[in-house]
Design an enzyme around this catalytic site. Sequence first.
Site, PDB file in Angstrom:
ATOM      1  N   GLU A  52       0.855  -1.200   0.000  1.00  0.00           N
ATOM      2  CA  GLU A  52       0.000   0.000   0.000  1.00  0.00           C
ATOM      3  C   GLU A  52       0.883   1.240   0.000  1.00  0.00           C
ATOM      4  O   GLU A  52       1.533   1.561   0.994  1.00  0.00           O
ATOM      5  CB  GLU A  52      -0.901   0.006   1.249  1.00  0.00           C
ATOM      6  CG  GLU A  52      -1.722   1.283   1.362  1.00  0.00           C
ATOM      7  CD  GLU A  52      -2.456   1.420   2.703  1.00  0.00           C
ATOM      8  OE1 GLU A  52      -2.653   0.407   3.410  1.00  0.00           O
ATOM      9  OE2 GLU A  52      -2.808   2.565   3.047  1.00  0.00           O
ATOM     10  N   ARG A  56       0.278  10.375   0.047  1.00  0.00           N
ATOM     11  CA  ARG A  56       0.560  11.433   1.030  1.00  0.00           C
ATOM     12  C   ARG A  56       1.721  12.308   0.618  1.00  0.00           C
ATOM     13  O   ARG A  56       2.106  13.204   1.362  1.00  0.00           O
ATOM     14  CB  ARG A  56       0.880  10.808   2.393  1.00  0.00           C
ATOM     15  CG  ARG A  56      -0.300  10.107   2.965  1.00  0.00           C
ATOM     16  CD  ARG A  56      -0.026   9.537   4.325  1.00  0.00           C
ATOM     17  NE  ARG A  56      -1.025   8.519   4.575  1.00  0.00           N
ATOM     18  CZ  ARG A  56      -1.090   7.777   5.636  1.00  0.00           C
ATOM     19  NH1 ARG A  56      -0.199   7.912   6.599  1.00  0.00           N
ATOM     20  NH2 ARG A  56      -2.032   6.887   5.774  1.00  0.00           N
ATOM     21  N   LYS A 140     -11.051  -1.811   6.558  1.00  0.00           N
ATOM     22  CA  LYS A 140      -9.886  -1.432   7.358  1.00  0.00           C
ATOM     23  C   LYS A 140     -10.423  -0.765   8.636  1.00  0.00           C
ATOM     24  O   LYS A 140     -11.265   0.132   8.557  1.00  0.00           O
ATOM     25  CB  LYS A 140      -9.042  -0.444   6.550  1.00  0.00           C
ATOM     26  CG  LYS A 140      -8.046   0.365   7.360  1.00  0.00           C
ATOM     27  CD  LYS A 140      -7.181   1.220   6.448  1.00  0.00           C
ATOM     28  CE  LYS A 140      -6.564   2.391   7.187  1.00  0.00           C
ATOM     29  NZ  LYS A 140      -5.492   3.046   6.446  1.00  0.00           N
TER      30      LYS A 140
HETATM   31  C1  3PG Z   1      -2.082   4.580   8.191  1.00  0.00           C
HETATM   32  O1  3PG Z   1      -1.494   5.595   7.896  1.00  0.00           O
HETATM   33  O2  3PG Z   1      -2.901   3.959   7.513  1.00  0.00           O
HETATM   34  C2  3PG Z   1      -1.780   4.177   9.533  1.00  0.00           C
HETATM   35  O3  3PG Z   1      -1.708   5.352  10.272  1.00  0.00           O
HETATM   36  C3  3PG Z   1      -0.494   3.486   9.710  1.00  0.00           C
HETATM   37  O4  3PG Z   1      -0.359   3.525  11.050  1.00  0.00           O
HETATM   38  P1  3PG Z   1       1.015   3.217  11.768  1.00  0.00           P
HETATM   39  O5  3PG Z   1       1.986   4.229  11.252  1.00  0.00           O
HETATM   40  O6  3PG Z   1       0.686   3.425  13.227  1.00  0.00           O
HETATM   41  O7  3PG Z   1       1.377   1.804  11.430  1.00  0.00           O
END
Ligand code: 3PG
Length: 221
Positions: A52, A56, A140
């Site tokens: 994924e 961003r 999710k």
């Molecule tokens: C995401 O961005 O989908 C989640 O915030 C990933 O979370 P993490 O950085 O806590 O794994």
Amino acid sequence: MDVIKSTTAASHWTALQVMQDAPVIPVIVLNDVAHAVPLARALVAGGIRMLEVTLRTPQALACIERIAREVPEAVVGAGTIRNAADAQASAKAGALFGVSPGYTRGVGQACRDAGLALLPGVATGSEIMMAQEDGFTELKFFPAMQAGGPAMLKAWSGPFFDVKFCPTGGVTLQNAPEFLALPNVVCVGGSWIVPADAIKAGDWGRITQLARDTAGLKKPG
Ligand code: 3PG
């Protein structure tokens, strides 16, 4: 029930298949297109091919395009899909699945139209019901730790007995087993296997090792 319609052929990956491929879906943030291919290869070498890449950074779509073109062993998806334009651009770049931090009917419809399997993000019962109304049953749970963690998923397993989840947000190698032990959890998502400092330093060996470490997280039974 007014289930939204698909107007194009779907990606040959279903959301359930995306979830079932490995115990962890890495949540990837890329700031440099040159990192995309070596990172994808490092994850594949560690046994993880469902990737994924989050929308961003300005480079995200170009990174998806590179991976789709140059790493055929990987199955690249787009994360942080927030609107129809994100869905269309992701599919055009070669993404085969999408992940969204929340759910709207517009995002659901746009992903169907673009042929993208979608893992819609939910954090409340009402959001689960909206996604289900539109035909999405693999979701999710985001942000998983902040929104109630494993206890929340246990509570949901009663009324939402027919929904499967990928908890993401605050999941780590240490707490992942507690999530994966739940019958309504298929896999988890997390950024811990793709640390920003390792990507920046080009430390692909470390990322392969972090991916390999997740092999021990297989769902029980
Ligand atoms: C995401 O961005 O989908 C989640 O915030 C990933 O979370 P993490 O950085 O806590 O794994």
